[in-house]
Scaffold this active site. Structure first.
Site: not given
Ligand code: M6R
Length: 609
Positions: A488, A484, A27, A604, A491, A99-100, A75, A507, A2
């Site tokens: 990527k 990682e 956001r 984000k 998502e 927001n929250g 969001w 396994h 948000c």
């Molecule tokens: O702002 P932060 O680094 O604390 O965020 C952590 C995760 O929310 C963030 O890395 C998220 O996994 C990303 N969307 C991955 O690309």
């Protein structure tokens, strides 16, 4: 998670609100809304489901010259994305953006139903009605009503509130969700993220948890919830407009991937001594004696930040056998009853510096007396302000939801922290020097890789975009890199991608291999190269559709595709391999025609639990 904006001054409020919301759209982007007030308190409230562009179109048909207003990009947490659930929410004469999460909203809602007819499913409308309940149609000052209401709230909030009865004032408050107040000439702006203020003012006040501010065009009065006056510290926003623009790229994600040679250079600036082959991290604020005494390092993060921590842990444990490393996912760790050994330090890793789970761990570890060190990007963020010391990674704003340049710099910053401990513990410089050399070479190596492989990876992405499932494999340091890469891909492209250590295949995961899957295998030419080759063989024997990423010139198995990396690095090759994964995820997503920078269901900065 948000975004909030607000304006009071002499200019057109709608103009700032919409431009601010566009900057904050990363956001949250499922619905948005604004309310503005004219000099007599007459309101214009506009809302729209979906992207900010929808709201912008509505505003262009309802232009107002009002010079005060608040806005929100959402969001969804409570209630589906819809106009009905979009902010601002109204009760009586007041409007609120939030927001929250209000955790006790159900109890409060039941009590307030006698006074207020609820029209949304949100927890935020409950807070609006509660403030209104104390406001008594203006008999009570708005700030006092806000304070009374917030004293009954459990949960997190960043809020902005306006009243039709006083169209010169905005009341804002925060607890757990960031709020920045921008001081202009005859105008005051508010935002949940300083990026919305860039180009309007450089002077900013970051509100702290438990503070409430009453804002007019020319004044900002801050108090605690206990009515104690707060003398605000005005800070300077250093970010330029160019840092938050696409700069000629189609997407922020590609810009941020391609920026890595320079963003990593910024992380390293002044922190590497190539003559002495040492690293110098001033920020952690640990004396030689304190560094020497460290026995245990906890690395706390979520998502990509966790993966960066896991990757760094594989390196740090090679540096000295005198310490143990424990990378943990903040969302899990915060509820575990983990024993924290004596002489522990915690690295708190977060790009945004606002992630709720990570912040909760930081506070918990601090309360146990553990020294906390931030590995943070966003300057002035909550985590950056609350840690005992820290190293900013200085990669500039990361706007695409998928984190890329932050990962590389977080990993390297933590490796450097590990080297700092090793130096203090008297590890021989001849052991440390090759790591220092590799770190120094990394920006250039990244540049070469990005320039040489971009087209190859684009072609590869076309070939694999048809798949619904992917398996990422890697061993040792290449395993966190595989994690990682899979994160990527899933998502942004919505391909179901999971990562496994190559040695774990037999396994269980091997059972998955069929024509619905492709396999993305990271194969650095390291001490486990031959063993990892066996993993490739196992997948090959079962008809896998394999892409191998390797720096070995010997690799010649008949897999579908091999991406050869030419590099002078000896020790940090997996970090380079991650760039291949980043580009691959980007190009598959563009080939599928999906929204690269704002993938569905995500936001984000995850400031709620
Ligand atoms: O702002 P932060 O680094 O604390 O965020 C952590 C995760 O929310 C963030 O890395 C998220 O996994 C990303 N969307 C991955 O690309």
């Amino acid at each position: 998670m948000c975004g909030i904006v607000g304006y009071v001054g002499e200019k057109n409020a709608q103009d700032f609100l919409i431009s601010g919301l566009k900057r904050l759209e990363y956001r949250g982007y499922d619905s948005s809304g604004i309310v503005t007030l004219d000099k007599n308190g007459k309101t214009t409230c506009l809302k729209s489901k979906g992207k900010i562009a929808g709201l912008e179109a509505k505003i262009s048909k309802n232009k107002r010259s009002d010079s005060i207003g608040i806005g929100h990009t959402r969001w969804a947490t409570h209630g589906e994305p819809s106009e009905r659930n979009a902010h601002p929410h109204r009760s009586g004469k007041i409007y609120l953006v939030h927001n929250g999460i209000i955790e006790n909203y159900k109890v409060l809602k039941t009590k307030l139903e006698k006074f207020h007819k609820f029209t949304s499913d949100t927890d935020s409308e409950v807070l609006t009605a509660l403030i209104d309940h104390f406001y008594l149609d203006g008999e009570y000052p708005l700030t006092n009503a806000v304070v009374q209401a917030l004293k009954l709230i459990h949960g997190t909030y960043g809020i902005a509130v306006v009243s039709e009865l006083n169209p010169n004032e905005i009341v804002v408050a925060r607890s757990g969700s960031p709020l920045v107040i921008g001081i202009g000439h005859g105008e005051t702006l508010i935002a949940s993220d300083a990026s919305a203020l860039i180009g309007h003012t450089r002077k900013a006040i970051y509100l702290n948890d438990g503070e409430v501010a009453t804002i007019t065009a020319k004044s900002v009065e801050i108090k605690t919830l206990d009515s104690q006056p707060v003398s605000a510290k005005v800070e300077t926003i250093k970010t330029d407009l160019t840092a938050i623009q696409k700069g000629g790229y189609d997407h922020f994600l590609l810009k941020e991937i391609m920026e890595q040679p320079t963003s990593l250079t910024e992380t390293l600036r002044g922190r590497i001594d190539l003559n002495e082959k040492t690293v110098h991290l001033g920020g952690p604020n640990l004396s030689e004696k304190e560094l020497k005494a460290i026995k245990h390092v906890i690395i706390v993060g979520c998502g990509t930040a966790y993966n960066a921590g896991l990757l760094a842990s594989y390196y740090i444990e090679q540096f000295t056998n005198d310490i143990t490393i424990e990378p943990v996912m903040a969302s899990e760790y915060r509820y575990r009853h983990a024993h924290v050994p004596d002489h522990s330090v915690a690295l708190i890793v977060s790009q945004s510096g606002e992630t709720a789970d990570t912040l909760a761990c930081l506070r918990d570890l601090k309360s146990q007396g553990v020294k906390t060190i931030g590995i943070v990007n966003a300057i002035g963020s909550t985590i950056a302000r609350e840690v005992d010391g820290g190293t900013y990674i200085h990669v500039g704003p990361e706007i695409s939801v998928a984190s890329t340049k932050a990962f590389t710099s977080q990993a390297v910053a933590m490796i450097m922290f590990g080297l700092t401990i090793a130096e203090a513990k008297g590890i021989k410089n001849s052991f440390i020097a090759p790591y220092v050399d590799d770190i120094a070479k990394l920006p250039n190596e990244i540049d070469n890789l990005l320039q040489s492989l971009q087209e190859t990876i684009k072609t590869l992405a076309e070939q694999y975009k048809k798949y619904d499932h992917a398996i990422y494999l890697g061993r040792d340091v290449a395993y966190p890199t595989a994690l990682e890469g899979a994160l990527k891909l899933k998502e942004i492209s919505y391909i179901d991608a999971n990562a496994y250590p190559t040695g774990e295949l037999k396994h269980g995961p091997l059972a998955l291999i069929d024509d619905r899957f492709f396999e993305f295998i990271l194969l650095p030419e390291d001490g486990l190269y031959d063993k990892s080759i066996s993993g490739v063989q196992e997948v090959l024997a079962r008809g896998g559709h394999i892409i191998v990423v390797t720096d070995s010139t010997d690799f010649s198995l008949p897999v579908e595709n091999t991406v050869f990396i030419t590099t002078k690095l000896k020790l940090l090759t997996p970090i380079l391999m991650n760039l291949v994964s980043q580009l691959f995820a980007y190009y598959i997503t563009t080939a599928k025609g999906l929204n690269v920078d704002q993938p569905r269901n995500l936001a984000k900065s995850v400031t709620v639990e």
